[in-house]
Design a protein around this motif. Structure first.
Motif, PDB file in Angstrom:
ATOM      1  N   GLY A   3       0.340  -0.843   0.089  1.00  0.00           N
ATOM      2  CA  GLY A   3      -0.464   0.087   0.390  1.00  0.00           C
ATOM      3  C   GLY A   3       0.614   1.359   0.379  1.00  0.00           C
ATOM      4  N   LEU A   4      -0.064   2.240  -0.474  1.00  0.00           N
ATOM      5  CA  LEU A   4       0.641   3.838  -0.254  1.00  0.00           C
ATOM      6  C   LEU A   4       2.096   4.012  -1.042  1.00  0.00           C
ATOM      7  N   LEU A   5       1.409   2.793  -2.577  1.00  0.00           N
ATOM      8  CA  LEU A   5       2.711   3.155  -3.607  1.00  0.00           C
ATOM      9  C   LEU A   5       2.127   4.155  -4.740  1.00  0.00           C
ATOM     10  N   SER A   6       3.129   5.170  -4.455  1.00  0.00           N
ATOM     11  CA  SER A   6       2.979   6.259  -5.337  1.00  0.00           C
ATOM     12  C   SER A   6       2.999   6.310  -6.864  1.00  0.00           C
ATOM     13  N   PRO A   7       2.067   6.798  -7.703  1.00  0.00           N
ATOM     14  CA  PRO A   7       1.468   6.755  -9.647  1.00  0.00           C
ATOM     15  C   PRO A   7       3.290   6.464  -9.703  1.00  0.00           C
ATOM     16  N   THR A   8       4.780   7.228  -9.310  1.00  0.00           N
ATOM     17  CA  THR A   8       6.459   7.099  -9.896  1.00  0.00           C
ATOM     18  C   THR A   8       6.343   5.502  -9.707  1.00  0.00           C
ATOM     19  N   ALA A   9       5.725   5.075  -8.292  1.00  0.00           N
ATOM     20  CA  ALA A   9       6.798   4.163  -7.785  1.00  0.00           C
ATOM     21  C   ALA A   9       5.505   2.799  -8.154  1.00  0.00           C
ATOM     22  N   THR A  10       4.154   3.027  -8.841  1.00  0.00           N
ATOM     23  CA  THR A  10       3.526   1.819  -9.277  1.00  0.00           C
ATOM     24  C   THR A  10       4.509   0.905 -10.244  1.00  0.00           C
ATOM     25  N   ALA A  11       5.435   1.631 -11.162  1.00  0.00           N
ATOM     26  CA  ALA A  11       4.715   1.043 -12.304  1.00  0.00           C
ATOM     27  C   ALA A  11       6.345   0.043 -12.593  1.00  0.00           C
ATOM     28  N   ALA A  12       6.882   0.243 -10.819  1.00  0.00           N
ATOM     29  CA  ALA A  12       8.555  -0.400 -10.876  1.00  0.00           C
ATOM     30  C   ALA A  12       7.598  -1.581  -9.882  1.00  0.00           C
ATOM     31  N   ALA A  13       6.250  -1.384  -9.390  1.00  0.00           N
ATOM     32  CA  ALA A  13       6.361  -2.461  -7.999  1.00  0.00           C
ATOM     33  C   ALA A  13       6.085  -4.171  -8.760  1.00  0.00           C
ATOM     34  N   THR A  14       6.582  -4.902  -8.114  1.00  0.00           N
ATOM     35  CA  THR A  14       5.693  -6.047  -8.311  1.00  0.00           C
ATOM     36  C   THR A  14       5.622  -6.967  -7.321  1.00  0.00           C
ATOM     37  N   PHE A  15       4.522  -7.625  -7.926  1.00  0.00           N
ATOM     38  CA  PHE A  15       4.274  -9.171  -6.728  1.00  0.00           C
ATOM     39  C   PHE A  15       5.834  -9.922  -6.732  1.00  0.00           C
ATOM     40  N   ASN A  16       5.626 -10.348  -5.045  1.00  0.00           N
ATOM     41  CA  ASN A  16       7.424 -10.837  -4.871  1.00  0.00           C
ATOM     42  C   ASN A  16       6.943 -12.452  -5.049  1.00  0.00           C
ATOM     43  N   GLU A  17       7.929 -13.696  -5.926  1.00  0.00           N
ATOM     44  CA  GLU A  17       7.800 -14.689  -5.836  1.00  0.00           C
ATOM     45  C   GLU A  17       7.816 -15.450  -5.089  1.00  0.00           C
ATOM     46  N   ASN A  18       8.244 -14.921  -4.077  1.00  0.00           N
ATOM     47  CA  ASN A  18       8.645 -15.998  -2.602  1.00  0.00           C
ATOM     48  C   ASN A  18       7.937 -15.810  -1.464  1.00  0.00           C
ATOM     49  N   VAL A  19       7.067 -15.339  -1.849  1.00  0.00           N
ATOM     50  CA  VAL A  19       5.378 -14.155  -1.015  1.00  0.00           C
ATOM     51  C   VAL A  19       4.641 -15.109  -1.582  1.00  0.00           C
TER      52      VAL A  19
END
Length: 168
Positions: A12-28
């Motif tokens: 949560g609380l991802l800024s729009p500029t951080a959202t494009a690079a955010a990813t789900f973690n394959e170890n979670v």
């Protein structure tokens, strides 16, 4: 309605500029726990885990064990969906009478943090209507599963909680 929709929001609380690079973690592992007997112990789980650019879904199925440790229930594979990109058309997939989504969404949480601080500080007695959405413009990574209620047991009351569990 004949279906139940489960939504798990993470990062949560991802800024729009951080959202494009955010990813789900394959170890979670993302796990929705469902108690359909009223004992506050999960009777069924729905699990989601990322592999490559897809999210894979398992369950609802009785877990091998309950509590803090989980095993991915690979024998109960139900489907997968390509993870939607930020600012792109949302991608959904329907398999085994279930519908899946994974990707960034606008944070649905509304909270007037400034007014809350004023209440705590004694300069206000309540919230304003409308208030100020402090978290407007922030994003989350959402995992959404739509399931026929018939797959969740016959109880009219479900206790549900979600967890993220890191691979050891």
């Amino acid at each position: 309605t004949a279906n139940m929709v489960f939504v798990v929001n993470t990062q949560g609380l991802l800024s729009p500029t951080a959202t494009a690079a955010a990813t789900f973690n394959e170890n979670v592992l993302i796990e929705v726990n469902i108690d359909n007997t009223g004992d506050n112990v999960e009777d069924l789980v729905i699990q989601a885990i990322k592999r490559g650019n897809k999210m894979y879904f398992f369950g609802p199925v009785a877990p091998e064990k309950t509590g803090a440790m989980s095993t991915v229930m690979t024998g109960a594979a139900k489907g997968s969906v390509e993870i939607s990109g930020y600012g792109k058309t949302p991608i959904t997939a329907t398999e085994n009478n279930m519908t899946f989504f994974a990707g960034p969404r606008d944070d649905p949480f509304f909270f007037d943090l400034g007014q809350f601080k004023s209440i705590l500080g004694g300069t206000a007695t309540g919230f304003n209507n409308p208030g100020t959405d402090t978290f407007a413009g922030t994003n989350v990574l959402s995992t959404i599963i739509e399931v026929p209620k018939s797959m969740l047991g016959t109880s009219t009351t479900l206790n549900v909680w979600a967890e993220t569990k890191k691979k050891k």
